[in-house]
Design a protein around this motif. Sequence first.
Motif, short mmCIF file in Angstrom:
data_model
loop_
_atom_site.label_atom_id
_atom_site.label_comp_id
_atom_site.label_asym_id
_atom_site.label_seq_id
_atom_site.Cartn_x
_atom_site.Cartn_y
_atom_site.Cartn_z
N LEU A 20 0.82 -1.20 0.00
CA LEU A 20 0.00 0.00 0.00
C LEU A 20 0.86 1.26 0.00
O LEU A 20 0.55 2.24 -0.69
N HIS A 21 1.94 1.21 0.77
CA HIS A 21 2.82 2.37 0.85
C HIS A 21 3.47 2.64 -0.50
O HIS A 21 3.56 3.79 -0.94
N TRP A 22 3.95 1.59 -1.16
CA TRP A 22 4.57 1.78 -2.47
C TRP A 22 3.55 2.32 -3.47
O TRP A 22 3.87 3.18 -4.29
N GLY A 27 2.06 6.96 -6.67
CA GLY A 27 1.10 7.96 -7.08
C GLY A 27 1.55 9.37 -6.74
O GLY A 27 1.38 10.30 -7.53
N LYS A 28 2.17 9.54 -5.55
CA LYS A 28 2.63 10.86 -5.15
C LYS A 28 3.77 11.34 -6.05
O LYS A 28 3.81 12.51 -6.45
N ILE A 29 4.72 10.44 -6.37
CA ILE A 29 5.85 10.82 -7.22
C ILE A 29 5.38 11.19 -8.62
O ILE A 29 5.82 12.19 -9.21
N LEU A 117 12.84 14.30 -1.43
CA LEU A 117 13.35 14.26 -0.07
C LEU A 117 12.20 14.32 0.95
O LEU A 117 12.23 13.64 1.99
N GLY A 118 11.20 15.14 0.64
CA GLY A 118 10.03 15.19 1.51
C GLY A 118 9.31 13.86 1.59
O GLY A 118 8.86 13.44 2.66
N VAL A 119 9.22 13.16 0.45
CA VAL A 119 8.59 11.84 0.43
C VAL A 119 9.40 10.86 1.29
O VAL A 119 8.85 10.07 2.06
N ILE A 120 10.73 10.93 1.17
CA ILE A 120 11.58 10.01 1.94
C ILE A 120 11.46 10.29 3.44
O ILE A 120 11.31 9.36 4.25
N PHE A 121 11.50 11.56 3.82
CA PHE A 121 11.44 11.90 5.24
C PHE A 121 10.08 11.58 5.85
O PHE A 121 9.97 11.35 7.06
N TYR A 124 8.35 7.18 7.29
CA TYR A 124 8.07 6.53 8.58
C TYR A 124 6.71 6.96 9.12
O TYR A 124 5.93 6.14 9.63
N ARG A 125 6.41 8.27 9.02
CA ARG A 125 5.13 8.76 9.52
C ARG A 125 3.96 8.16 8.75
O ARG A 125 2.96 7.73 9.34
N GLU A 126 4.09 8.08 7.44
CA GLU A 126 3.02 7.51 6.63
C GLU A 126 2.91 6.00 6.85
O GLU A 126 1.81 5.44 6.80
N ASP A 127 4.04 5.35 7.10
CA ASP A 127 4.00 3.92 7.38
C ASP A 127 3.20 3.66 8.66
O ASP A 127 2.37 2.73 8.72
#
Length: 423
Positions: A20-22, A27-29, A117-121, A124-127
């Motif tokens: 789901l995260h991927w 979609g965000k990217i 970078l915002g997506v990477i940071f 964890y929060r979205e996970d």
Amino acid sequence: MSFNQKHDEQRRMTSITRKLHWYMLRGKILHYLGADILLGILMTGGWCLEQEYALLGNILEENRRSFERVTTAAEPGFDLIYRIASKEGTPLLSVSCLIPFAVIASVIIALLILQLLGVIFSYYREDRKIRKLLAPINEIALRADELSRLSFTEDKYQVIEDAIEHIHPEQAEGERPLSFGDADLAGVEAAMNNLLLRMRDTMRQQSRFVNDASHELRTPIAVIQGYANMLERWGKTDEKTLDEGITAIRNEADHMNYLVEQLLFLARGDSGRTTLNKQHVMTQDLMREIYEESLMIDEKHQYRLKEGGESTEVTVDPGLMKQAVRILIDNAAKYTPEGEDIILSYGKNEKGSPYLQVQDLGSGINESELPHIFERFFRSDEVRSSEGTGLGLSIAKWIVDKHGGHFEVLSRKDLGTRIRIVL
């Protein structure tokens, strides 16, 4: 559940979360990439138009525009030229755009890097957010898996059968009807206990309803029988006794008929046979109609309609909603001294919800009795001697509940009562 089973479930949960995260990250990217490309195109077009206007003084739609890649033998590399020619082919403008376009591309790439970078940071929060959203579903899956793995042997069935056979019909409040004493059957025990407790509450309510109805009907029947016996003995020769008996029997019959109609209304409502014919009406029109009817029906009290409230269109069954308000008015008239005011009003409360309101200057309701006033057959000890069945507010509550509304009650002893129907 064993350690291996818990480990497998955790792995499965992690796998679903990652998928789901991927999916969300992809979609965000793609969203960021599309937005950045569109921004680059707009910036490029804006630069070209700005150059054309600055150097030519105007922007003509019929001009011919093109980009040309130019190489020179003297210098390595190439240049990108933006050319504009008239409709006839006459050159009008030739300007190098390689450096501006490189700057625009650099800005877009830098913006995309910041977004990545915002997506990477935020990974964890979205996970954690995804895991939190999936937790109830995972819990259901675990419970279903436990039930599917549960092996109901003959002994288990015997335990359930023995517990059911020993259910006591009269149990203390809060006591569980069933107790298997088996950890494997804990889930089944909890489900069956909840079901049995609900069934027991329903049966108690039905039994109380029947007992109360029998009690209320017993009084008029006893009065009718008493007067019938009196008429049989003396009414044939005594005209005064005859008139008294006929009047009393007629009054008690009317009271009993009214009680039976209320019981039938509640019975039809409980069985789902009462349908609502909803229409769009204005609260002002509804309360004005009730107000005018009250003036004709009851001349012993002073009725006032406060017109200052905000009229709102509501979707209700006009007949049933009028019946609910009339019940409130009848109660207000019953407990308000003659000549005193009964105030009708409408408007919106602090949350913006429309309401219909009845306020009286009567005897008020004891604070201890307020939680029970909508219960069937409930009547205050102080008013049991007055006429009434104790079903009116129950009917009003049923009507308001069916419209998705609720009551707000404010009452002070010897000062009066204000009941508001909030829709």
